[in-house]
Design an enzyme around this catalytic site. Structure first.
Site, PDB file in Angstrom:
ATOM      1  N   ASN A 161       0.838  -1.194   0.000  1.00  0.00           N
ATOM      2  CA  ASN A 161       0.000   0.000   0.000  1.00  0.00           C
ATOM      3  C   ASN A 161       0.873   1.244   0.000  1.00  0.00           C
ATOM      4  OD1 ASN A 161      -0.411   1.938   2.528  1.00  0.00           O
ATOM      5  ND2 ASN A 161       0.243  -0.065   3.313  1.00  0.00           N
ATOM      6  N   PHE A 207      -1.590   8.186   4.284  1.00  0.00           N
ATOM      7  CA  PHE A 207      -2.370   8.809   5.355  1.00  0.00           C
ATOM      8  C   PHE A 207      -3.625   9.509   4.811  1.00  0.00           C
ATOM      9  CE2 PHE A 207       1.436   9.540   8.489  1.00  0.00           C
ATOM     10  CZ  PHE A 207       1.430   8.192   8.792  1.00  0.00           C
ATOM     11  N   SER A 263       5.722   5.091   8.660  1.00  0.00           N
ATOM     12  CA  SER A 263       5.109   4.742   7.384  1.00  0.00           C
ATOM     13  C   SER A 263       6.042   5.178   6.248  1.00  0.00           C
ATOM     14  CB  SER A 263       3.757   5.444   7.226  1.00  0.00           C
ATOM     15  OG  SER A 263       3.293   5.307   5.883  1.00  0.00           O
ATOM     16  N   ASN A 296       5.053   5.849   3.281  1.00  0.00           N
ATOM     17  CA  ASN A 296       4.214   6.407   2.226  1.00  0.00           C
ATOM     18  C   ASN A 296       3.983   7.910   2.290  1.00  0.00           C
ATOM     19  OD1 ASN A 296       3.856   3.778   1.181  1.00  0.00           O
ATOM     20  ND2 ASN A 296       2.288   3.383   2.728  1.00  0.00           N
ATOM     21  N   THR A 297       4.597   8.587   3.268  1.00  0.00           N
ATOM     22  CA  THR A 297       4.595  10.052   3.325  1.00  0.00           C
ATOM     23  C   THR A 297       6.040  10.506   3.214  1.00  0.00           C
ATOM     24  OG1 THR A 297       2.594  10.168   4.688  1.00  0.00           O
ATOM     25  CG2 THR A 297       4.078  12.071   4.756  1.00  0.00           C
ATOM     26  N   LYS A 323       5.504   3.547  16.989  1.00  0.00           N
ATOM     27  CA  LYS A 323       5.531   2.488  15.980  1.00  0.00           C
ATOM     28  C   LYS A 323       6.805   2.619  15.156  1.00  0.00           C
ATOM     29  CE  LYS A 323       2.490   0.138  12.692  1.00  0.00           C
ATOM     30  NZ  LYS A 323       1.102   0.061  12.190  1.00  0.00           N
ATOM     31  N   ASN A 329       6.155  -1.650  11.530  1.00  0.00           N
ATOM     32  CA  ASN A 329       5.361  -1.138  10.408  1.00  0.00           C
ATOM     33  C   ASN A 329       5.657  -1.964   9.154  1.00  0.00           C
ATOM     34  OD1 ASN A 329       3.720   0.672   8.860  1.00  0.00           O
ATOM     35  ND2 ASN A 329       4.327   2.355  10.208  1.00  0.00           N
TER      36      ASN A 329
END
Length: 363
Positions: free
Chosen positions: A116, A120, A181, A183-184, A223, A252
């Site tokens: 994925n 966010f 994460s 993804n940012t 996390k 994560n």
């Protein structure tokens, strides 16, 4: 209907659309208390051997649902009926944001994984607050996973996490700081030691002020990413402890792609599911060895079965979380894992999950 029969139909639909259908089904379930109760009776595994308590919170079983499913606090009541020991909402950002362009979610069927790059996607803290006010809170710990907005520079990141705490503090039982994460853009830079201590101490200080003001204790959990080097993870854990962090989620999603077979293996984003199971368990073992049980660890990464959960508990996790496993194994995954866990404890002579924790270090 048995999920194995239903899964091919769900897997024929775009993954994000299938997720939205699941959210709609759970919303519908929440409107029917009788049906909710029937589901709970069917899914809940009731055994004192599965119970534990951390941070002043009671967990009926160790199997929680990770953040990412109920991003906006819309269906945690319905999810309770599926027999989880805890549910984590989020990630929630202060301002609403769309996340990354679609498509951004991929099933790696051959690998039992997901990739994925959601980024966010969130309706923002105030919309999530409305959902908490209007949705009945079930009798289990609810965590809230906090993220920062994409437009917020890292120098001001603490303000985003503090905003999440301010608005949602009364509604969560614990709060997770998500700086891991992939993804940012540049988010993981917040894990660097030069940034981490200052960020975490500002968040902890805000929590302490809210504790004094509202007389409500809410633990702050960090996390961490699985892609840190051994030296980096040691520094991150040491810094987190020094700053006053009270728990760790390990771990994560990963950006590694070793050994994958799916045609989607080169897609950007975080990989979760079976390919992560060994890596996350090994990381739990390292973190537990470093902390010696000083703070609770929530183990996450590739958990599909009771044996997966057992191995993470034995490595040093106090609780575990699933997400991708539910996509592949279905909504009854908590029930299956808990029943399997009891059988494994019977076979190996453990009376409770608390006896299992860290047992691999004693062998």
């Amino acid at each position: 209907m048995v999920y194995s029969t239903l899964r091919p139909m769900l897997f024929s639909v775009d993954p994000e659309k299938a997720h939205n259908l699941s959210i709609s089904a759970l919303k519908l379930l929440q409107t029917n208390p009788f049906l909710m109760n029937q589901y709970y009776k069917k899914m809940n595994v009731k055994s004192p051997r599965l119970k534990s308590s951390y941070w002043g919170l009671d967990f009926n079983n160790p199997v929680g649902l990770a953040a990412g499913f109920d991003k906006n606090g819309e269906v945690y009541s319905g999810l309770y009926a599926l027999g989880f020991g805890t549910i984590e909402v989020g990630s929630v950002t202060p301002l609403p944001q769309e996340g990354n362009p679609k498509p951004r979610l991929y099933r790696l069927k051959e690998d039992n994984g997901l990739i994925n790059r959601m980024g966010f996607n969130s309706k923002g803290v105030y919309e999530v607050e409305k959902n908490f006010v209007t949705t009945a809170k079930p009798p289990l710990p609810i965590g809230i996973n906090l993220g920062k907005n994409k437009i917020t520079p890292n120098e001001e990141a603490a303000l985003d996490y503090i905003k999440g705490l301010e608005v949602l503090y009364k509604h969560g039982d614990y709060f997770v700081i998500n700086i891991s994460s992939p993804n940012t853009k540049n988010l993981r830079d917040l894990q660097h030691i030069t940034n981490l201590y200052g960020l975490l101490t500002q968040i902890i200080n805000k929590r302490n002020n809210l504790l004094k003001e509202l007389k409500l204790y809410r633990p702050i959990i960090l996390k961490v990413a699985p892609d840190l080097t051994p030296n980096q993870i040691e520094q991150v854990v040491e810094t987190a402890l020094s700053a006053g962090i009270e728990g760790l989620i390990v771990s994560n999603t990963t950006i590694e792609r070793e050994g994958l077979h799916s045609v989607y293996k080169k897609e950007e984003g975080g990989l979760s599911g079976r390919p992560l199971v060994q890596k996350s368990t090994e990381l739990i073992y390292k973190v537990y060895k470093q902390t010696q049980g000083e703070i609770p660890i929530i183990g996450s990464g590739g958990i599909f079965t009771g044996m997966d959960a057992f191995e993470k508990l034995a490595a040093g996790a106090n609780l575990v979380q699933v997400y991708t496993g539910m996509i592949y194994r279905g909504p009854s995954i908590a029930k299956h894992i808990n029943n399997e866990l009891i059988k494994i404890m019977d076979q190996r002579g453990f009376n409770s999950v608390e006896e299992v924790i860290g047992s691999a270090h004693q062998e």
